[in-house]
Scaffold this active site. Structure first.
Site, short mmCIF file in Angstrom:
data_model
loop_
_atom_site.label_atom_id
_atom_site.label_comp_id
_atom_site.label_asym_id
_atom_site.label_seq_id
_atom_site.Cartn_x
_atom_site.Cartn_y
_atom_site.Cartn_z
N ASP A 146 0.83 -1.18 0.00
CA ASP A 146 0.00 0.00 0.00
C ASP A 146 0.87 1.25 0.00
O ASP A 146 2.01 1.24 0.47
CB ASP A 146 -0.92 0.01 1.23
CG ASP A 146 -1.91 -1.15 1.20
OD1 ASP A 146 -2.37 -1.49 0.11
OD2 ASP A 146 -2.20 -1.71 2.27
N ARG A 147 0.32 2.34 -0.50
CA ARG A 147 1.08 3.58 -0.59
C ARG A 147 1.71 3.98 0.75
O ARG A 147 2.86 4.39 0.82
CB ARG A 147 0.16 4.72 -1.08
CG ARG A 147 0.86 6.05 -1.21
CD ARG A 147 -0.13 7.17 -1.45
NE ARG A 147 -0.71 7.13 -2.78
CZ ARG A 147 -0.17 7.74 -3.83
NH1 ARG A 147 0.95 8.44 -3.69
NH2 ARG A 147 -0.76 7.68 -5.00
#
Length: 544
Positions: free
Chosen positions: A345-346
């Site tokens: 995930d970012r």
């Protein structure tokens, strides 16, 4: 009507095991047996020993059983479709693979007939066991995954050859059935092709493996479209004018442009493993001006992939684009993002693997599917206020409607655990690979990850205020004003509150770090150093 003895054994064993797994204890398991109306003597001598297998909870970790009921494909009473259906409903692809491996179903079927007959029986059973195209694809891939393992029998080479040939015959049958009627058979996807390719490589059948690889490449090329083709053509044109940097020099340049938290942990001809910085996205599904790499941005050396330009415009350069800009060759099997086999995930930092060759990419897909890749994470969470957290345990909870399991261990605690400001550092190992698995499982045990924008209310004060303002606006619009005081800020230890002053506005990052990655197939076993903002925060918490 009475069920066949073998099927009764299967049903009782699954139900009794689930009773133990869910923490209901052996008493509940015994109740399953009593209510079934059967006893040990109900089974033949060869099945009586298996009737007792579930009595030992120590064999079980969550839903991940180290033993399964034995079934015989030579038994006329055995319905393979029902066995596959029960296994899939219990633990999806993991359950199907376990039941096939532990009972050597492929080997049993191979002893009865030729490869084509075995493939026909397995595919037919998968179709009967499935209730949708999604479950059919999962069951078929699970069966193909079991073909990637060699038998523990006396002739291991022969077993590998048989399994690989069964996998190839299954793929040919799936293609044939799909061509005849698309409504009853799915089209093979990249996972299907990767598993067949992997099994053929194990057999050293390079000719057939090459054909599968070329098919996967054509499939990806068609799905990627003209934009990918133009980008590859442009790279080929400038290829002779570019110089490949060694790993250390490339790391220096990456850090100069994207910040000190990005590291190259391992590189070979097959793959590259990096430690991604929090806030940097792995790839863009849609390219915008924010994701473009310009000479001006590179020269400015902002020190972060998501830092704003001097004129205030947003910068959002992906990990994929940054590596391509450094002249790294990445695989093209993934039509959405080059080299990407899995993702973070970012807001998550840490280990991520990208394939450099298409051959390696296919093998990596198979390794991830077969659960041969080990991943561990570090997560900073608020200490649970209602009950004490065990020092270690297994989290077995659905993620996105799918079965998922993780092991956790308490690494250290900070502050008074009984107070609202106590914090806990967890090590989490994922036993399955689901989207947001660690984030969901930490929430499941009452410990949402700090700064997680989706699953936690434990936000930086400014961010929490923005969220509260949005909720208040929505409540006022509905005529339901919320006059309760936001006590979120008071929950923050000073070390966490101080961190907000260093955060770039709009940059997503939270306290989840992919600490280690192990891929035995490629001799990869690496650990990612903690980002600077992590170590500073933990040092402050340690000092009190």
């Amino acid at each position: 009507p009475p069920l066949p003895a073998t099927m009764m054994l299967m049903m009782i064993s699954f139900l009794a095991a689930r009773a133990v797994h869910r923490g209901w204890g052996c008493a509940a398991a015994f109740q399953v047996i009593r209510s079934s109306g059967v006893s040990r003597s109900s089974f033949s001598p060869q099945h009586q020993q298996q009737f007792e297998w579930w009595r030992h909870p120590s064999r079980c970790v969550g839903h991940h059983m180290s033993a399964s009921p034995t079934i015989s494909c030579n038994d006329a009473e055995t319905n393979l479709a029902n066995v596959l259906k029960a296994a899939y409903e219990d633990r999806e692809t993991d359950g199907v693979q376990d039941i096939i491996r532990s009972n050597q179903i492929v080997e049993q079927l191979s002893a009865k007939g030729d490869v084509d007959a075995v493939a026909d029986e397995l595919v037919t059973a998968a179709v009967e066991a499935s209730s949708s195209n999604k479950s059919l694809a999962a069951i078929l891939n699970a069966i193909l995954g079991s073909c990637c393992d060699s038998s523990s029998g006396s002739d291991e080479t022969e077993s590998i050859n048989n399994s690989a040939q069964v996998a190839l015959a299954m793929l040919e049958l799936i293609d044939e059935m799909h061509d005849e009627d698309e409504s009853t058979m799915i089209k093979p996807d990249i996972v299907t092709l990767s598993l067949v390719y992997y099994s053929l490589c194990n057999q050293s059948n390079q000719e057939s493996a090459q054909l599968i690889l070329e098919r996967a490449q054509q499939m990806s090329k068609k799905a990627a479209g003209s934009q990918r083709r133009r980008a590859l053509a442009a790279e080929r044109r400038k290829g002779s004018n570019t110089t490949k940097l060694d790993a250390k020099e490339a790391e220096k340049q990456l850090q100069a442009i994207y910040g000190p938290d990005i590291h190259i942990l391992h590189e070979s001809d097959d793959l590259i493993v990096l430690s991604k910085a929090a806030g940097q996205v792995c790839y863009h599904t849609k390219k915008t001006s924010a994701g473009k790499i310009s000479a001006k941005r590179k020269k400015a050396k902002k020190g972060a992939a998501a830092a704003p330009d001097d004129d205030g415009s947003k910068v959002d350069i992906s990990l994929e684009d940054s590596l391509i800009d450094m002249n790294f060759v990445l695989s093209t099997v993934n039509p959405v993002a080059r080299g990407i086999v899995h993702r973070l995930d970012r807001g998550t930092s840490g280990c991520i693997c990208l394939a450099k060759s298409n051959e390696a990419h296919m093998k990596l897909i198979a390794s991830f599917f077969l659960r041969r890749v080990k991943k561990k994470y570090l997560a900073l969470v608020p200490s649970p206020s209602t009950s004490s957290l065990e020092q270690e345990g297994v989290i077995d909870a659905l993620v996105g409607g799918k079965s998922a399991a993780s092991k956790y261990r308490v690494v250290s605690t900070y502050g008074d655990e009984s107070s609202s400001q106590g914090l806990t550092l967890l090590e989490v190992e994922t036993l399955t690979g689901r989207k947001h698995q660690v984030r969901v499982h930490c929430t499941e045990i009452g410990c949402p990850i700090i700064f997680d924008p989706l699953y936690s209310s434990f936000q930086p004060p400014a961010q929490a205020s923005r969220r509260k303002a949005k909720k208040d606006f929505q409540r006022n619009k509905r005529g339901k004003a919320d006059n309760t005081e936001d006590t979120n800020q008071s929950r923050f230890p000073k070390a966490i509150s101080d961190l907000e002053t260093t955060m770039i506005p709009g940059q997503e990052k939270f306290f989840l770090h992919a600490q280690s990655l192990s891929i035995p197939e490629f001799d990869v076993d690496v650990q990612a150093p903690l980002p600077g903002w992590w170590t500073e925060t933990l040092d402050q918490l340690e000092s009190g």
